[in-house]
Design a protein around this motif. Structure first.
Motif, PDB file in Angstrom:
ATOM      1  N   ILE A 187       1.084  -1.241   0.013  1.00 36.14           N
ATOM      2  CA  ILE A 187       0.189   0.198   0.026  1.00 36.14           C
ATOM      3  C   ILE A 187       0.967   1.184  -0.075  1.00 36.14           C
ATOM      4  O   ILE A 187       0.611   2.122  -0.718  1.00 36.14           O
ATOM      5  CB  ILE A 187      -1.068   0.018   1.225  1.00 36.14           C
ATOM      6  N   GLN A 188       2.004   1.248   1.010  1.00 39.55           N
ATOM      7  CA  GLN A 188       2.706   2.495   1.006  1.00 39.55           C
ATOM      8  C   GLN A 188       3.489   2.682  -0.506  1.00 39.55           C
ATOM      9  O   GLN A 188       3.710   3.910  -0.832  1.00 39.55           O
ATOM     10  CB  GLN A 188       3.691   2.397   1.964  1.00 39.55           C
ATOM     11  N   ASP A 189       4.015   1.570  -0.966  1.00 34.62           N
ATOM     12  CA  ASP A 189       4.699   2.009  -2.127  1.00 34.62           C
ATOM     13  C   ASP A 189       3.888   2.158  -3.536  1.00 34.62           C
ATOM     14  O   ASP A 189       4.357   2.880  -4.121  1.00 34.62           O
ATOM     15  CB  ASP A 189       5.482   0.449  -2.386  1.00 34.62           C
ATOM     16  N   ARG A 190       2.615   1.670  -3.696  1.00 34.77           N
ATOM     17  CA  ARG A 190       1.857   1.915  -4.633  1.00 34.77           C
ATOM     18  C   ARG A 190       0.496   2.405  -4.892  1.00 34.77           C
ATOM     19  O   ARG A 190      -0.136   2.453  -5.876  1.00 34.77           O
ATOM     20  CB  ARG A 190       1.896   0.626  -5.428  1.00 34.77           C
ATOM     21  N   TYR A 191       0.031   2.619  -3.401  1.00 36.68           N
ATOM     22  CA  TYR A 191      -1.361   3.124  -3.428  1.00 36.68           C
ATOM     23  C   TYR A 191      -1.752   4.190  -2.966  1.00 36.68           C
ATOM     24  O   TYR A 191      -2.952   4.522  -2.374  1.00 36.68           O
ATOM     25  CB  TYR A 191      -2.284   1.867  -2.704  1.00 36.68           C
ATOM     26  N   SER A 192      -0.868   5.230  -2.939  1.00 35.89           N
ATOM     27  CA  SER A 192      -1.399   6.359  -2.260  1.00 35.89           C
ATOM     28  C   SER A 192      -1.970   7.227  -3.281  1.00 35.89           C
ATOM     29  O   SER A 192      -1.840   7.119  -4.743  1.00 35.89           O
ATOM     30  CB  SER A 192      -0.007   7.414  -2.032  1.00 35.89           C
ATOM     31  N   TRP A 193      -3.196   8.112  -3.086  1.00 37.99           N
ATOM     32  CA  TRP A 193      -3.885   8.905  -3.895  1.00 37.99           C
ATOM     33  C   TRP A 193      -2.888   9.712  -4.808  1.00 37.99           C
ATOM     34  O   TRP A 193      -3.085  10.311  -5.969  1.00 37.99           O
ATOM     35  CB  TRP A 193      -4.756   9.659  -3.258  1.00 37.99           C
ATOM     36  N   SER A 194      -1.749  10.385  -4.164  1.00 28.71           N
ATOM     37  CA  SER A 194      -0.908  11.210  -4.985  1.00 28.71           C
ATOM     38  C   SER A 194      -0.354  10.411  -6.069  1.00 28.71           C
ATOM     39  O   SER A 194      -0.175  10.886  -7.351  1.00 28.71           O
ATOM     40  CB  SER A 194       0.253  11.735  -4.044  1.00 28.71           C
ATOM     41  N   ALA A 195       0.082   9.129  -5.912  1.00 28.17           N
ATOM     42  CA  ALA A 195       0.469   8.497  -7.122  1.00 28.17           C
ATOM     43  C   ALA A 195      -0.431   8.242  -8.044  1.00 28.17           C
ATOM     44  O   ALA A 195      -0.185   8.248  -9.228  1.00 28.17           O
ATOM     45  CB  ALA A 195       1.100   6.884  -6.667  1.00 28.17           C
ATOM     46  N   LYS A 196      -1.800   7.678  -7.647  1.00 28.15           N
ATOM     47  CA  LYS A 196      -3.062   7.541  -8.649  1.00 28.15           C
ATOM     48  C   LYS A 196      -3.123   8.874  -9.422  1.00 28.15           C
ATOM     49  O   LYS A 196      -3.379   8.826 -10.635  1.00 28.15           O
ATOM     50  CB  LYS A 196      -4.064   7.027  -8.005  1.00 28.15           C
ATOM     51  N   ALA A 197      -3.163   9.901  -8.833  1.00 28.79           N
ATOM     52  CA  ALA A 197      -3.448  11.355  -9.432  1.00 28.79           C
ATOM     53  C   ALA A 197      -2.318  11.364 -10.539  1.00 28.79           C
ATOM     54  O   ALA A 197      -2.658  12.073 -11.626  1.00 28.79           O
ATOM     55  CB  ALA A 197      -3.582  12.202  -8.538  1.00 28.79           C
TER      56      ALA A 197
END
Length: 382
Positions: free
Chosen positions: A360-370
């Motif tokens: 989750i920490q590596d790939r699932y932040s909203w910042s990364a998705k945005a």
């Protein structure tokens, strides 16, 4: 100068789960890349950008609201999420004929498939079939419009190919993210909300009432059935349902289940996740649980051991049984057996919890998705 982005969705601030989550948080982080304007059902929670609330799911009202926003805001890109907003945006751009405005669609779930999958299990299959036909046609128009599609679930491109015989290179799979307040939750001094239920371990289910789709209703029913199987073990495990009141349930409830109702304050919701022991995703096959992704990610982010049926993990193909979580069978009894075994061996499964949290920490932040969404949107600019 930043490009102007109009986000059209069914964002509803009175129900901050499900359809609220994706447009709200993506919009918040897309501010880094665009000048954002939000249009939804109820945008009162949107405090980071100008917004307008339609107040109804009427297609004609949505079309008029989108047309006015396009005329006033003059966006470079319209980012429309789900069938109703997408259809309204497509109609609006067709009639306005604003050639300098690009349209990007977003399918959080694939509704035609959901309606079809439930036909054999609903009380009124004729009504459901009519809704399926309407949705199938509407989404077909969107699919064949040629506009780029951002899919939240990795199964969506295959479903589009299966249902419409169309394989497009303009489909991008970008799932949901999680908020920082859950990933990095601090050790709070607030009281354990389950204190009166201890020493039992708490298996929590998030199941707010959602518009149209009964997936959460099905998860509540399965939770009640699982609780009945474990009623003799109430000192070991207690089920807690967030988002529903017991008075909404017509049947007699077992003694080892508690309904805490809707938690309007974000801090209360996080506290209830923080003190739980297990995050439960009890969705039967016919639920077609696209929205369960949000719940699963919140459980993983808050370091809870997740117990899920196979349907509960729809769209989260990166998470695996015995590596990140425990996947039970499809029946309520199988769910109950897995939950009981998990509560008796929580320490044994701690490595699964930590592995899931790291992912989750590596790939699932909203910042990364945005950032991923922004790249697709910018590619679409005419």
């Amino acid at each position: 100068m930043s490009k102007r982005l109009l986000i059209v969705s069914t964002l509803d601030s009175t129900q901050p789960f499900g359809a609220f989550t994706r447009p709200f948080y993506l919009g918040q982080y897309l501010l880094k890349y665009f000048e954002v304007y939000q249009l939804g059902l109820n945008c009162s929670a949107v405090d980071y950008a100008p917004s307008v609330s339609v107040g109804s799911r009427s297609l004609s009202l949505y079309v008029r609201a989108v047309q006015k926003c396009i005329e006033d805001f003059r966006p470079d890109i319209v980012y429309a999420q789900e069938t109703l907003p997408g259809f309204a945006a497509l109609i609006s751009l067709t009639f306005i004929k604003q050639k300098n405005c690009s349209l990007v669609l977003d399918f959080h779930t694939f509704s035609a498939f959901e309606y079809w999958s439930r036909l054999s299990s609903v009380a009124n299959p004729f009504k459901e079939f009519l809704q399926f036909i309407k949705t199938y046609i509407a989404q077909g128009v969107l699919v064949f419009s040629g506009n780029p599609i951002i899919a939240a679930g990795e199964s969506t491109p295959q479903l589009i190919k299966q249902w419409y015989g169309k394989k497009s290179h303009k489909i991008f799979c970008i799932g949901n993210g999680v908020t920082e307040d859950i990933v990095n939750v601090k050790d709070a001094h607030n009281k354990d909300p389950y204190h009166a239920l201890r020493p039992a371990k708490i298996a929590v289910v998030v199941a707010p009432k959602t518009f149209q789709f009964p997936s959460n209703d099905m998860s509540v029913s399965m939770t009640i059935e699982a609780a009945k199987y474990l009623e003799n073990h109430q000192q070991k495990v207690h089920f807690v349902v967030i988002g529903r009141d017991a008075k909404e349930v017509e049947e007699v409830l077992p003694s080892n289940i508690t309904f805490v109702g809707f938690l309007p304050e974000r801090k209360d919701f996080i506290t209830h996740l923080k003190y739980a022991d297990i995050g439960l995703l009890p969705f039967p096959k016919q639920a077609v649980a696209g929205g369960a992704r949000n719940k699963a990610l919140d459980y993983f982010a808050s370091r809870k051991l997740v117990v899920s049926t196979p349907e509960g993990l729809r769209g989260l193909e990166e998470f695996h049984h015995q590596k990140h979580l425990l996947i039970s069978g499809d029946s309520a009894q199988e769910v109950a057996n897995t939950v009981l075994e998990a509560t008796l061996n929580l320490n044994k499964y701690e490595p699964l919890v930590e592995t899931a949290h790291s992912l989750i920490q590596d790939r699932y932040s909203w910042s990364a998705k945005a950032q991923m969404v922004a790249e697709v949107l910018l590619q679409a600019v005419k």
